[in-house]
Design a protein around this motif. Structure first.
Motif, PDB file in Angstrom:
ATOM      1  N   PHE A   1      13.020  -2.471  -4.128  1.00 18.79           N
ATOM      2  CA  PHE A   1      11.745  -3.160  -4.359  1.00 18.79           C
ATOM      3  C   PHE A   1      10.925  -3.191  -3.069  1.00 18.79           C
ATOM      4  CE2 PHE A   1       9.346  -7.231  -4.832  1.00 18.79           C
ATOM      5  CZ  PHE A   1       8.577  -6.873  -5.928  1.00 18.79           C
ATOM      6  N   ASP A   2      11.564  -3.537  -1.968  1.00 20.92           N
ATOM      7  CA  ASP A   2      10.891  -3.591  -0.674  1.00 20.92           C
ATOM      8  C   ASP A   2      10.354  -2.217  -0.274  1.00 20.92           C
ATOM      9  OD1 ASP A   2      10.151  -5.054   1.752  1.00 20.92           O
ATOM     10  OD2 ASP A   2      11.685  -3.823   2.723  1.00 20.92           O
ATOM     11  N   SER A   3      11.141  -1.191  -0.482  1.00 13.87           N
ATOM     12  CA  SER A   3      10.724   0.172  -0.146  1.00 13.87           C
ATOM     13  C   SER A   3       9.488   0.596  -0.935  1.00 13.87           C
ATOM     14  CB  SER A   3      11.876   1.139  -0.403  1.00 13.87           C
ATOM     15  OG  SER A   3      11.466   2.466  -0.249  1.00 13.87           O
ATOM     16  N   VAL A   4       9.483   0.292  -2.214  1.00 17.52           N
ATOM     17  CA  VAL A   4       8.347   0.658  -3.067  1.00 17.52           C
ATOM     18  C   VAL A   4       7.096  -0.117  -2.662  1.00 17.52           C
ATOM     19  CG1 VAL A   4       7.479   0.415  -5.426  1.00 17.52           C
ATOM     20  CG2 VAL A   4       9.670   1.507  -5.024  1.00 17.52           C
ATOM     21  N   LEU A   5       7.246  -1.392  -2.345  1.00 12.41           N
ATOM     22  CA  LEU A   5       6.080  -2.171  -1.916  1.00 12.41           C
ATOM     23  C   LEU A   5       5.503  -1.624  -0.618  1.00 12.41           C
ATOM     24  CD1 LEU A   5       7.048  -5.876  -2.728  1.00 12.41           C
ATOM     25  CD2 LEU A   5       5.602  -4.321  -4.031  1.00 12.41           C
ATOM     26  N   LYS A   6       6.365  -1.210   0.297  1.00 11.57           N
ATOM     27  CA  LYS A   6       5.879  -0.617   1.549  1.00 11.57           C
ATOM     28  C   LYS A   6       5.157   0.699   1.285  1.00 11.57           C
ATOM     29  CE  LYS A   6       9.221  -2.812   4.567  1.00 11.57           C
ATOM     30  NZ  LYS A   6      10.465  -2.661   5.343  1.00 11.57           N
ATOM     31  N   ASP A   7       5.698   1.526   0.385  1.00  9.60           N
ATOM     32  CA  ASP A   7       5.042   2.787   0.033  1.00  9.60           C
ATOM     33  C   ASP A   7       3.667   2.544  -0.579  1.00  9.60           C
ATOM     34  OD1 ASP A   7       7.251   4.174   0.929  1.00  9.60           O
ATOM     35  OD2 ASP A   7       8.041   4.599  -1.085  1.00  9.60           O
ATOM     36  N   LEU A   8       3.577   1.569  -1.476  1.00 10.05           N
ATOM     37  CA  LEU A   8       2.286   1.256  -2.094  1.00 10.05           C
ATOM     38  C   LEU A   8       1.298   0.736  -1.055  1.00 10.05           C
ATOM     39  CD1 LEU A   8       3.454  -0.405  -5.421  1.00 10.05           C
ATOM     40  CD2 LEU A   8       2.228   1.750  -5.176  1.00 10.05           C
ATOM     41  N   TYR A   9       1.777  -0.063  -0.118  1.00  9.57           N
ATOM     42  CA  TYR A   9       0.904  -0.570   0.942  1.00  9.57           C
ATOM     43  C   TYR A   9       0.328   0.591   1.763  1.00  9.57           C
ATOM     44  CZ  TYR A   9      -0.745  -3.059   5.037  1.00  9.57           C
ATOM     45  OH  TYR A   9      -1.527  -3.532   6.060  1.00  9.57           O
ATOM     46  N   ILE A  10       1.172   1.552   2.093  1.00 12.17           N
ATOM     47  CA  ILE A  10       0.717   2.714   2.865  1.00 12.17           C
ATOM     48  C   ILE A  10      -0.315   3.517   2.076  1.00 12.17           C
ATOM     49  CG2 ILE A  10       1.465   4.941   3.808  1.00 12.17           C
ATOM     50  CD1 ILE A  10       4.128   3.492   4.556  1.00 12.17           C
ATOM     51  N   GLU A  11      -0.043   3.740   0.789  1.00 16.49           N
ATOM     52  CA  GLU A  11      -0.985   4.499  -0.041  1.00 16.49           C
ATOM     53  C   GLU A  11      -2.332   3.797  -0.161  1.00 16.49           C
ATOM     54  OE1 GLU A  11       0.542   5.842  -3.808  1.00 16.49           O
ATOM     55  OE2 GLU A  11       2.477   6.326  -2.901  1.00 16.49           O
ATOM     56  N   PHE A  12      -2.315   2.486  -0.381  1.00 14.85           N
ATOM     57  CA  PHE A  12      -3.579   1.757  -0.506  1.00 14.85           C
ATOM     58  C   PHE A  12      -4.310   1.659   0.825  1.00 14.85           C
ATOM     59  CE2 PHE A  12      -1.685  -0.084  -4.460  1.00 14.85           C
ATOM     60  CZ  PHE A  12      -2.584   0.542  -5.322  1.00 14.85           C
ATOM     61  N   SER A  13      -3.571   1.588   1.926  1.00 18.42           N
ATOM     62  CA  SER A  13      -4.214   1.573   3.242  1.00 18.42           C
ATOM     63  C   SER A  13      -4.909   2.901   3.500  1.00 18.42           C
ATOM     64  CB  SER A  13      -3.179   1.327   4.336  1.00 18.42           C
ATOM     65  OG  SER A  13      -2.639   0.052   4.213  1.00 18.42           O
ATOM     66  N   TYR A  14      -4.268   3.987   3.089  1.00 15.13           N
ATOM     67  CA  TYR A  14      -4.875   5.304   3.229  1.00 15.13           C
ATOM     68  C   TYR A  14      -6.160   5.405   2.399  1.00 15.13           C
ATOM     69  CZ  TYR A  14      -5.631  10.313   2.877  1.00 15.13           C
ATOM     70  OH  TYR A  14      -6.206  11.568   2.903  1.00 15.13           O
ATOM     71  N   LEU A  15      -6.110   4.918   1.171  1.00 16.60           N
ATOM     72  CA  LEU A  15      -7.304   4.938   0.324  1.00 16.60           C
ATOM     73  C   LEU A  15      -8.430   4.111   0.940  1.00 16.60           C
ATOM     74  CD1 LEU A  15      -5.821   4.604  -3.266  1.00 16.60           C
ATOM     75  CD2 LEU A  15      -6.940   6.593  -2.272  1.00 16.60           C
TER      76      LEU A  15
END
Length: 106
Positions: A88-102
């Motif tokens: 769960f933590d890994s996926v939340l970090k991945d989503l944070y990175i993707e949204f930061s990039y956007l």
């Protein structure tokens, strides 16, 4: 006087409440449940989609019990290499990175 629910009840988390609560499955140590307050299908599907692509996640699913209840349950079963919390933590970090990039692209 109206019987329609207050729209803010579905968005604002009281200060005394936790956003995310973890429940460990007593029968399977590789299974866990997360209750996420004040969220709906948007976040549930987003997290579920990312979890389903993780190689160490055997199963992930979410449900929103009732339209008038403003929370979702997320179930994660892993293969034992990672715990459900780690996945769960890994996926939340991945989503944070993707949204930061956007956000940077705007």
């Amino acid at each position: 006087m109206s019987n329609t629910p207050n729209a803010l009840e579905s968005l604002v988390l009281p200060e005394t409440s936790q956003k995310i609560t973890f429940y460990k499955d007593e029968k399977n140590k590789n299974c866990g449940y997360f209750k996420i307050e004040k969220e709906d299908h948007t976040l549930g599907h987003l997290i579920h989609s990312k979890l389903s692509k993780e190689k160490n996640v055997i199963f992930s699913g979410y449900k929103r019990p009732h339209p008038l209840e403003h929370f979702i349950y997320l179930k994660i079963v892993t293969d034992g290499v990672f715990s459900p919390k780690d996945a769960f933590d890994s996926v939340l970090k991945d989503l944070y990175i993707e949204f930061s990039y956007l956000e940077d692209c705007i």
